[in-house]
Write an enzyme that holds these catalytic residues in place. Structure first.
Site, PDB file in Angstrom:
ATOM      1  N   GLY A  94       1.521  -1.103  -0.044  1.00 40.86           N
ATOM      2  CA  GLY A  94       0.092  -0.087   0.133  1.00 40.86           C
ATOM      3  C   GLY A  94       0.541   1.101   0.325  1.00 40.86           C
TER       4      GLY A  94
ATOM      5  N   ARG B 222      10.165  -0.854  -4.869  1.00 42.51           N
ATOM      6  CA  ARG B 222       9.173  -1.210  -5.854  1.00 42.51           C
ATOM      7  C   ARG B 222       8.885   0.154  -6.516  1.00 42.51           C
ATOM      8  NH1 ARG B 222       3.205  -3.390  -3.596  1.00 42.51           N
ATOM      9  NH2 ARG B 222       3.527  -3.626  -5.188  1.00 42.51           N
TER      10      ARG B 222
ATOM     11  N   ASP C  78      -1.823   4.372  -6.131  1.00 43.29           N
ATOM     12  CA  ASP C  78      -0.778   4.384  -5.833  1.00 43.29           C
ATOM     13  C   ASP C  78       0.490   5.615  -7.041  1.00 43.29           C
ATOM     14  OD1 ASP C  78      -1.453   1.498  -5.923  1.00 43.29           O
ATOM     15  OD2 ASP C  78       0.643   1.697  -4.728  1.00 43.29           O
TER      16      ASP C  78
ATOM     17  N   ASN D  45      -3.214   2.292 -10.224  1.00 39.39           N
ATOM     18  CA  ASN D  45      -3.569   1.882  -9.186  1.00 39.39           C
ATOM     19  C   ASN D  45      -3.970   0.066  -9.291  1.00 39.39           C
ATOM     20  OD1 ASN D  45      -4.658   1.921  -6.491  1.00 39.39           O
ATOM     21  ND2 ASN D  45      -6.705   1.172  -7.562  1.00 39.39           N
ATOM     22  N   LYS D  46      -4.284  -0.501  -8.039  1.00 39.05           N
ATOM     23  CA  LYS D  46      -3.828  -1.965  -8.557  1.00 39.05           C
ATOM     24  C   LYS D  46      -4.472  -2.625  -9.977  1.00 39.05           C
ATOM     25  CE  LYS D  46      -2.401  -4.379  -6.345  1.00 39.05           C
ATOM     26  NZ  LYS D  46      -0.486  -4.518  -6.865  1.00 39.05           N
TER      27      LYS D  46
HETATM   28  O1  MRU Z   1       0.323  -3.792  -4.286  1.00 40.69           O
HETATM   29  P1  MRU Z   1       0.190  -3.520  -3.377  1.00 40.69           P
HETATM   30  O2  MRU Z   1      -1.249  -4.398  -2.314  1.00 40.69           O
HETATM   31  O3  MRU Z   1       1.075  -2.152  -2.634  1.00 40.69           O
HETATM   32  O4  MRU Z   1      -0.731  -1.717  -4.164  1.00 40.69           O
HETATM   33  C1  MRU Z   1      -2.291  -1.351  -3.249  1.00 40.69           C
HETATM   34  C2  MRU Z   1      -2.955  -0.874  -4.254  1.00 40.69           C
HETATM   35  O5  MRU Z   1      -3.284  -0.532  -5.584  1.00 40.69           O
HETATM   36  C3  MRU Z   1      -3.665   0.319  -3.230  1.00 40.69           C
HETATM   37  O6  MRU Z   1      -4.487   0.568  -4.005  1.00 40.69           O
HETATM   38  C4  MRU Z   1      -2.157   1.863  -3.315  1.00 40.69           C
HETATM   39  O7  MRU Z   1      -1.059   1.519  -2.811  1.00 40.69           O
HETATM   40  C5  MRU Z   1      -3.135   2.518  -2.812  1.00 40.69           C
HETATM   41  S1  MRU Z   1      -3.310   1.962  -0.378  1.00 40.69           S
HETATM   42  C6  MRU Z   1      -4.074   3.773   0.389  1.00 40.69           C
END
Ligand code: MRU
Length: 364
Positions: free
Chosen positions: A62, A104, A249, A259-260
């Site tokens: 996140g 990352r 992100d 985003n994801k």
């Molecule tokens: O791969 P991740 O679990 O780190 O991805 C997280 C996301 O895509 C969240 O939606 C994003 O970081 C926002 S968290 C407040």
């Protein structure tokens, strides 16, 4: 001074029931998100290289939570560098900063937090850097929590009564300094009595929705229904969903949102079904050095995340894989971006500039 700082770090934690990132007595504690919901276990870190590996391996994930963890990791790195290299610690610490930055690629909060720590670090002399850096890391943590609470209020104001909403991935307390971005809005809407149901996408391949978001919502008695990612469009077609609410992100200067993986598809379905899209993200998630989403680096992860689930093979051995873990939703498909500075309706470059100002990210 250190005791006062330790007390401030504890004070942040006392307000929260779900704490992904904790600073305690010179150690960084990370709730291991690879094992949730089944096992609730903290791992303790005193070494920045190990924190970089924890970020890469998604012990902590996140975007805002990664930023907060990295800030504390810089404190660890500087403490170690000072112990080994004395007054030459500023040179010694650089290797760890590079490792942290590389952990990352998409979550820009990681770079934002390290930029802020690095600017403070450069202003210090040869004496013990830990108190000054710990003070800033705690401030970054506090600010993220306050930003989430403010965004929660602002976002909840946009939601009508008796709302059915849909969310993707986990943008909750686990993904932030506390409270959550998208889930912060959902928490605030629930407290205001506006929420009927949250539809939670399972979020393949890592199952942030099924394992983490559903866990957060059930713990707080917020009505939640888990759906397969592939069921989202069909559920929207059935009617009654008013908002898709997600985190981010990295957001480019023109409002394009990384985003994801799956967020873009959801936004397309939402537009086709008259459902609105709300992106909830603090100003630390904006990257105004990037004009549009085309320039956002998209993390590709190991295909093993697709071919195996909890150690069990779920795909035919030898099959090729493509595993981008983020996608970019064009600003045109976003109805509103909620930040702690205010909301940006129908975002574009001008409106983003109006809310963020045009200074460098590190001064925000
Ligand atoms: O791969 P991740 O679990 O780190 O991805 C997280 C996301 O895509 C969240 O939606 C994003 O970081 C926002 S968290 C407040």
């Amino acid at each position: 001074v250190r005791d006062a700082l330790e007390e401030r770090a504890q004070a942040i934690l006392r307000t929260e029931t779900i704490r992904a990132v904790q600073w305690r007595e010179g150690q960084l504690l990370l709730l291991d998100q690879r094992r949730l919901h089944a096992v609730c276990e903290y791992l303790a870190y005193t070494d920045a290289t190990e924190v970089a590996e924890a970020i890469r391996a998604m012990v902590v994930r996140g975007a805002p939570a990664i930023g907060v963890a990295a800030a504390y990791a810089v404190v660890l790195a500087a403490g170690q560098a000072h112990a080994f290299a004395g007054s030459a610690w500023q040179t010694a610490v650089q290797t760890d900063l590079v490792k942290l930055r590389q952990a990352r690629p998409t979550a820009v909060n990681l770079h934002w937090a390290i930029d802020r720590m690095q600017a403070r670090l450069a202003s210090l002399d040869g004496s013990d850097p830990v108190p000054a850096l710990l003070e800033l890391a705690i401030t970054i943590h506090e600010q993220d929590l306050h930003a989430c609470r403010r965004m929660g209020q602002l976002g909840a104001e946009l939601i009508g009564t008796d709302a059915n909403v849909m969310t993707h991935c986990n943008a909750g307390a686990l993904a932030t300094g506390g409270y959550g971005t998208a889930l912060g809005v959902i928490r605030a809407a629930h407290s205001a009595g506006k929420l009927r149901e949250v539809f939670v996408d399972e979020t393949r391949p890592w199952l942030q929705g099924a394992r983490l978001t559903a866990w957060e919502l059930l713990r707080e008695g917020i009505p939640a229904t888990l759906i397969a990612d592939g069921a989202a469009a069909f559920r929207m077609q059935a009617g009654g969903i008013t908002w898709v609410i997600v985190g981010a992100d990295r957001i480019a200067a023109n409002g394009d949102v990384a985003n994801k993986i799956g967020t873009y598809g959801l936004a397309l379905s939402a537009r086709a079904h008259g459902v609105k899209v709300m992106v909830v993200a603090p100003v630390s998630t904006f990257d105004t050095s990037i004009e549009s989403g085309l320039a956002i680096p998209i993390e590709q992860r190991d295909g093993a995340e697709l071919t195996a689930l909890a150690g069990q093979s779920v795909a035919v051995p030898g099959v090729k894989t493509w595993n981008p873990v983020f996608d970019v939703t064009p600003a045109l498909l976003v109805d509103v971006i909620v930040t702690e500075r205010g909301v940006i309706m129908a975002p574009d470059a001008e409106k983003v500039r109006a809310v963020l100002g045009s200074g460098p990210a590190s001064s925000r």
